[in-house]
Write a protein that holds these residues in place. Structure first.
Motif, short mmCIF file in Angstrom:
data_model
loop_
_atom_site.label_atom_id
_atom_site.label_comp_id
_atom_site.label_asym_id
_atom_site.label_seq_id
_atom_site.Cartn_x
_atom_site.Cartn_y
_atom_site.Cartn_z
N LEU A 170 0.83 -1.20 0.00
CA LEU A 170 0.00 0.00 0.00
C LEU A 170 0.87 1.26 0.00
CD1 LEU A 170 -2.91 -0.96 2.41
CD2 LEU A 170 -3.06 -0.52 -0.05
N LYS A 171 1.96 1.23 0.75
CA LYS A 171 2.89 2.37 0.77
C LYS A 171 3.50 2.58 -0.62
CE LYS A 171 4.26 2.19 5.59
NZ LYS A 171 5.31 1.85 6.55
N ARG A 172 3.94 1.47 -1.24
CA ARG A 172 4.52 1.55 -2.59
C ARG A 172 3.50 2.10 -3.58
NH1 ARG A 172 6.15 -4.07 -4.50
NH2 ARG A 172 5.60 -3.31 -6.54
N SER A 173 2.27 1.60 -3.47
CA SER A 173 1.19 2.01 -4.37
C SER A 173 0.87 3.49 -4.17
CB SER A 173 -0.04 1.15 -4.11
OG SER A 173 -1.11 1.55 -4.89
N HIS A 174 0.83 3.92 -2.92
CA HIS A 174 0.53 5.31 -2.61
C HIS A 174 1.64 6.23 -3.17
CE1 HIS A 174 -1.28 8.64 -0.51
NE2 HIS A 174 -0.13 8.93 0.06
N ALA A 175 2.89 5.80 -2.99
CA ALA A 175 4.01 6.60 -3.51
C ALA A 175 3.94 6.69 -5.03
CB ALA A 175 5.34 5.97 -3.08
N PHE A 176 3.58 5.60 -5.68
CA PHE A 176 3.45 5.58 -7.13
C PHE A 176 2.35 6.56 -7.59
CE2 PHE A 176 1.54 3.90 -11.04
CZ PHE A 176 2.65 3.87 -11.86
N MET A 177 1.22 6.56 -6.89
CA MET A 177 0.12 7.44 -7.25
C MET A 177 0.51 8.92 -7.04
SD MET A 177 -2.06 5.47 -8.49
CE MET A 177 -3.48 6.50 -8.71
N LEU A 178 1.28 9.18 -6.00
CA LEU A 178 1.74 10.55 -5.78
C LEU A 178 2.65 11.02 -6.90
CD1 LEU A 178 2.42 10.58 -1.92
CD2 LEU A 178 0.61 11.80 -3.18
N LYS A 179 3.50 10.14 -7.43
CA LYS A 179 4.38 10.48 -8.56
C LYS A 179 3.56 10.84 -9.79
CE LYS A 179 7.92 7.15 -7.45
NZ LYS A 179 8.54 5.93 -7.96
N MET A 180 2.42 10.18 -9.93
CA MET A 180 1.57 10.42 -11.10
C MET A 180 0.86 11.75 -11.02
SD MET A 180 0.19 6.91 -12.65
CE MET A 180 -0.86 7.90 -13.61
N GLY A 181 0.72 12.27 -9.82
CA GLY A 181 0.10 13.59 -9.65
C GLY A 181 -1.31 13.47 -9.39
#
Length: 181
Positions: A170-181
């Motif tokens: 979930l942390k990895r997924s959240h970080a990925f979504m933040l990179k996407m904007g």
């Protein structure tokens, strides 16, 4: 006393019947007629959207081992067209065929069998390879546009729902979504 009009109509029917001698002559179907649904086995990804909307329960999706089977029992089908309307991959088309009388009931069934992809973390089968590939294909232009990593998305998408719910993922997924904007 017999009605004269009834007698005349009866005599007309002897020489010019008002019915079609079915099945010896085909019955023309009206424009827009909804007949038996046909599945394009090359386009079906096994997502199961059609089974979710089928009011007659004619479509089932069953995972057994590493195979997903989408079955359509035409004997139960109401020819409503919801499966065609719902399929995001245009794998279902209604035909103009309405005769489903068969000797062997297996002939009244269509089925699509697809190989399931296994979770890269726990190894449990959870999605068809074709479905996963279509999802990635749909998302790729957005990822490229946003400058996000396609490999990172692919690794997250290759996890089953149970593994995706783990806190570290979930942390990895959240970080990925933040990179996407």
């Amino acid at each position: 006393m017999v009605n004269l009009r009834t007698m005349v109509e009866s005599l007309k029917g002897l020489f010019k019947p008002s019915t079609v001698p079915f099945p010896y002559r085909q019955i023309p179907v009206a424009e827009g007629f909804r007949g038996k649904p046909l599945y394009d086995k090359e386009r079906c990804v096994g997502c199961g959207a059609c089974s979710q909307v089928c009011p007659a329960g004619a479509i089932s999706v069953v995972d057994e081992g590493s195979t997903r089977t989408v079955r359509v029992w035409h004997g139960h089908c109401a020819f409503c067209g919801r499966c065609e309307d719902t399929c995001p991959w245009e794998a279902v088309k209604l035909s103009r065929e309405f005769i489903i009388a068969v000797v062997d009931k297996e002939e009244a069934e269509d089925k699509v069998e697809l190989e399931l992809t296994r979770c890269v973390n726990c190894g449990s089968p959870f999605i068809t390879g074709r479905h996963l590939a279509k999802i990635i294909e749909q998302v790729e232009p957005t990822l490229t546009k946003k400058g996000a990593s396609l490999d990172e998305y692919r690794s997250l998408a290759s996890l089953c729902p149970s593994c995706r719910a783990r806190p570290d993922v979930l942390k990895r997924s959240h970080a990925f979504m933040l990179k996407m904007g």
